[in-house]
Motif scaffolding. Sequence first.
Motif, PDB file in Angstrom:
ATOM      1  N   ALA A  90      -5.691 -40.655  11.782  1.00 38.34           N
ATOM      2  CA  ALA A  90      -5.194 -40.196  13.222  1.00 38.34           C
ATOM      3  C   ALA A  90      -5.344 -41.273  14.445  1.00 38.34           C
ATOM      4  CB  ALA A  90      -6.930 -39.114  13.512  1.00 38.34           C
ATOM      5  N   ILE A 123      -3.024 -44.031  13.459  1.00 35.44           N
ATOM      6  CA  ILE A 123      -1.507 -43.653  14.400  1.00 35.44           C
ATOM      7  C   ILE A 123      -1.634 -43.982  15.627  1.00 35.44           C
ATOM      8  CG2 ILE A 123       0.133 -42.155  14.323  1.00 35.44           C
ATOM      9  CD1 ILE A 123      -0.934 -40.458  11.540  1.00 35.44           C
ATOM     10  N   SER A 124      -2.849 -43.542  16.321  1.00 33.32           N
ATOM     11  CA  SER A 124      -2.905 -43.224  17.778  1.00 33.32           C
ATOM     12  C   SER A 124      -3.265 -44.384  18.345  1.00 33.32           C
ATOM     13  CB  SER A 124      -3.921 -42.458  18.143  1.00 33.32           C
ATOM     14  OG  SER A 124      -5.332 -42.961  17.883  1.00 33.32           O
ATOM     15  N   THR A 142      -2.928 -28.335  21.702  1.00 34.05           N
ATOM     16  CA  THR A 142      -2.430 -29.257  20.510  1.00 34.05           C
ATOM     17  C   THR A 142      -3.209 -28.978  19.498  1.00 34.05           C
ATOM     18  OG1 THR A 142      -2.791 -31.030  22.616  1.00 34.05           O
ATOM     19  CG2 THR A 142      -2.103 -31.499  20.053  1.00 34.05           C
ATOM     20  N   CYS A 177       0.317 -26.897  16.474  1.00 36.60           N
ATOM     21  CA  CYS A 177      -0.299 -27.767  14.839  1.00 36.60           C
ATOM     22  C   CYS A 177       0.185 -27.366  13.764  1.00 36.60           C
ATOM     23  CB  CYS A 177      -0.567 -29.111  15.141  1.00 36.60           C
ATOM     24  SG  CYS A 177      -0.182 -31.052  16.474  1.00 36.60           S
ATOM     25  N   ALA A 206      -2.226 -32.703   7.241  1.00 37.48           N
ATOM     26  CA  ALA A 206      -0.833 -33.194   7.837  1.00 37.48           C
ATOM     27  C   ALA A 206      -1.352 -33.002   9.506  1.00 37.48           C
ATOM     28  CB  ALA A 206       0.380 -33.157   7.380  1.00 37.48           C
ATOM     29  N   ALA A 207      -1.455 -31.479   9.580  1.00 36.88           N
ATOM     30  CA  ALA A 207      -0.808 -31.000  11.000  1.00 36.88           C
ATOM     31  C   ALA A 207      -2.192 -31.346  11.260  1.00 36.88           C
ATOM     32  CB  ALA A 207      -0.331 -29.874  10.731  1.00 36.88           C
ATOM     33  N   THR A 238      -1.905 -34.679  13.122  1.00 38.78           N
ATOM     34  CA  THR A 238      -1.043 -34.839  14.483  1.00 38.78           C
ATOM     35  C   THR A 238      -1.615 -34.313  15.216  1.00 38.78           C
ATOM     36  OG1 THR A 238       0.748 -34.641  12.235  1.00 38.78           O
ATOM     37  CG2 THR A 238       1.092 -34.396  14.510  1.00 38.78           C
ATOM     38  N   ALA A 264      -4.426 -37.122  16.906  1.00 43.82           N
ATOM     39  CA  ALA A 264      -3.507 -38.339  17.029  1.00 43.82           C
ATOM     40  C   ALA A 264      -2.924 -38.217  18.610  1.00 43.82           C
ATOM     41  CB  ALA A 264      -2.245 -38.796  16.291  1.00 43.82           C
ATOM     42  N   LEU A 265      -1.950 -37.138  18.651  1.00 40.68           N
ATOM     43  CA  LEU A 265      -1.631 -36.874  20.249  1.00 40.68           C
ATOM     44  C   LEU A 265      -1.926 -36.197  20.578  1.00 40.68           C
ATOM     45  CD1 LEU A 265       1.173 -33.912  18.622  1.00 40.68           C
ATOM     46  CD2 LEU A 265       1.861 -36.258  19.584  1.00 40.68           C
TER      47      LEU A 265
END
Length: 270
Positions: A87, A90-91, A127, A131, A140-141, A144, A147-148
């Motif tokens: 996370a 990616i972020s 969020t 997700c 994965a959820a 995600t 990261a969001l």
Amino acid sequence: MAPVSTRAFSIPRPASSSLGINATLQRLAWLVGSLLVFAILWQIIAEFLQNRYLPTPVAVFDVLMREARNGELWKHTSATLLRVFFAFVISMFIGTAIGLVLGRYKTADRFFDAWLILFLNLPALVTITLCYIWFGLTDAAAVTAVALNKIPNVAVNMREGARSLSKDLSEMAIVYKFGWWKTLRHVTIPQLAPFSAAAARSGLALVWKIVLVVEAFGRSNGVGYKLTIAFQEFDVTTILAYALAFILIVQFIEFTILQPLQARVSAWRR
């Protein structure tokens, strides 16, 4: 007249390595001393109250050692750290790209500024829930969702960094024909590095907290999952043991990697 030697006017340079070691040892001494005082106060208060919901540090340490010996501690902390790592990477990557674009192009900044404010104020719980509904109860959820929640913070930091880039230095690079790679390496990145380091430090603290919520909501392993089980059993000692373990891990990363990195990337400004 005999020429004057420039050596007489040379200023002795301090040994940077020894200064760095001394600074590190000093930070370590303050950290250990502060935590020691905290543990002593905690022990005194817990002994005075004699309440099962406020265990002593010794009891928490005993549970921590027990969980480490039976392997549960390493199993759950490693799962959490893996989610934090993905996370975080990616972020940082996506947030940096967005921030640089918004900082360099005013039209894009004006158009997407409302989007950035929207996602900055979107609660993490919303969020996470969305997700899990959209992608299922998967890793994965979970990654995600974390990261969001972090991407807007990174984007804001890097946007300010892109706005502060020196035009004079950019023009100098053009005059001396640096080329795009040399300009990026010696002009752009050094100016952006302090903003990136600040985003990384604040991001790590934010990411691991959200990861614990994600795990408590819909994963079958990790520190957040373990805290949820302990909460259902009103096992405060286990809650504090796992919280302490993960705090120590994050503080170790902060102390050994992020703080020295930020000091290094900010040294050129002095």
